[in-house]
Design an enzyme around this catalytic site. Structure first.
Site, PDB file in Angstrom:
ATOM      1  N   VAL A  90     -27.240  46.192  -6.076  1.00 29.85           N
ATOM      2  CA  VAL A  90     -28.242  46.228  -5.002  1.00 29.85           C
ATOM      3  C   VAL A  90     -29.030  47.537  -5.052  1.00 29.85           C
ATOM      4  O   VAL A  90     -30.261  47.540  -4.903  1.00 29.85           O
ATOM      5  CB  VAL A  90     -27.581  46.022  -3.624  1.00 29.85           C
ATOM      6  CG1 VAL A  90     -28.631  46.141  -2.516  1.00 29.85           C
ATOM      7  CG2 VAL A  90     -26.901  44.665  -3.552  1.00 29.85           C
ATOM      8  N   CYS A  91     -28.342  48.639  -5.268  1.00 26.79           N
ATOM      9  CA  CYS A  91     -29.029  49.931  -5.366  1.00 26.79           C
ATOM     10  C   CYS A  91     -30.043  49.927  -6.505  1.00 26.79           C
ATOM     11  O   CYS A  91     -31.158  50.451  -6.381  1.00 26.79           O
ATOM     12  CB  CYS A  91     -28.019  51.053  -5.575  1.00 26.79           C
ATOM     13  SG  CYS A  91     -26.864  51.298  -4.217  1.00 26.79           S
ATOM     14  N   THR A  92     -29.662  49.337  -7.634  1.00 32.85           N
ATOM     15  CA  THR A  92     -30.569  49.263  -8.774  1.00 32.85           C
ATOM     16  C   THR A  92     -31.819  48.467  -8.419  1.00 32.85           C
ATOM     17  O   THR A  92     -32.950  48.858  -8.760  1.00 32.85           O
ATOM     18  CB  THR A  92     -29.845  48.637  -9.981  1.00 32.85           C
ATOM     19  OG1 THR A  92     -28.687  49.418 -10.290  1.00 32.85           O
ATOM     20  CG2 THR A  92     -30.752  48.574 -11.201  1.00 32.85           C
TER      21      THR A  92
END
Length: 231
Positions: free
Chosen positions: A44-46
Site C-alpha cells: 500500500v505504501c508503494t
C-alpha cells in the site's frame, strides 16, 4: 499529537533528497504536505508514493511541497524508490524527499505511531498520517488513516484547494465541494461586507427563517485581503 493551529514540531532528518537541517525552515513561507508510511517495501505504501509522484505537478500548481516519511533507514528508502518508480509512478521520478526515521523519533514527536502495527522487534510503525502545514509553520489539517487503508490523493488536493481559498477569503467550502463550485460565506461576514466581497451572492431560504446559508461564486484570483494566520 499535533493540534490544529499549533506550530509544528521541529526536527532535522536525512532524506532521499539530502538533509533537512530544520523542518520549520523547510516549511516556512510555503505550503507543505507531510505524509507518513508504516514501512518500506510494503504494497500500500508503494502505491501511495507512486500516486503522489504522478500528482507532483498538481501539488506544484498549488504551491505545495511534499515530504514523505517512513520508519526505515535512508539506504532502505533509496532502494525502495527504485521499486516505486519502476512499478507505481507511471514513469514519474519521485522529486520529493522521503524522510528516514528508523528510530521513530520524528514519528513519536508528531504522534504518528500506530500501537497496533509493529515490526518484528516490537517497535510500532507510523500510521498513515497527513499533515498540511501552512506558510506560517502551523498545522492547518491532519488526517489519520489505519495501515489497511490507502489514501485518496485527489481528496488531498481537494482539501488543499479548500484550505488555500479559506486562507485568502472569509469563506468555507460545503460538503463534496470542488474547486470552481460555489462556496459558503462565513457567518462572521456582515451583509455589507458580503455585498462588497461577493456581489450577487445568494441566500438560501430555510424554514427557520435564519439567513445563515449564503452562497457565492469566487472569481479566480479573487483576494479578500491578508489571510488569517498566514505570513
Amino acid at each position: 499529537m499535533v493540534n490544529l493551529g499549533d506550530e509544528v514540531p521541529e526536527f532535522s532528518a536525512d532524506t532521499t533528497k539530502g538533509p533537512i537541517p530544520s523542518f520549520r525552515d523547510f516549511c516556512r513561507g510555503k505550503w507543505t504536505m507531510l505524509f507518513s508510511h508504516p514501512s518500506d517495501f510494503t504494497p500500500v505504501c508503494t502505491s501511495e508514493l507512486g500516486a503522489a509522484a504522478k500528482l507532483q505537478g498538481e501539488f506544484a500548481k498549488r504551491g505545495v511541497q511534499l515530504a514523505a516519511l517512513s520508519c526505515n533507514s535512508l539506504d532502505s528508502h533509496k532502494q525502495w524508490v527504485k521499486d516505486i518508480e519502476g512499478s507505481m509512478s507511471e514513469g514519474q521520478h519521485i522529486e520529493y524527499p522521503i524522510i528516514a526515521d528508523p528510530k521513530r523519533d520524528i514519528a513519536k514527536k508528531w504522534g504518528m505511531l500506530d500501537p497496533d502495527e509493529k515490526d518484528d522487534s516490537g517497535k510500532a510503525f507510523a500510521a498513515r498520517c497527513v499533515f498540511i502545514v501552512g506558510p506560517d509553520c502551523t498545522l492547518k489539517l491532519s488526517i489519520l488513516y489505519p495501515s489497511s487503508t490507502g489514501r485518496n490523493f485527489d481528496e488531498l488536493l481537494r482539501v488543499i484547494d479548500s484550505l488555500q481559498l479559506a486562507a485568502k477569503l472569509p469563506v468555507a467550502t460545503p460538503a463534496n465541494w470542488h474547486q470552481g463550485e460555489e462556496v459558503m460565506i462565513a457567518p462572521r461576514v456582515s451583509e455589507e461586507e458580503a455585498d462588497k466581497l461577493f456581489p450577487g451572492y445568494r441566500t438560501i431560504q430555510v424554514k427557520s427563517g435564519k439567513a445563515y446559508i449564503r452562497k457565492a461564486k469566487v472569481q479566480e484570483g479573487q483576494d479578500g485581503g491578508p489571510a488569517a494566520g498566514q505570513s
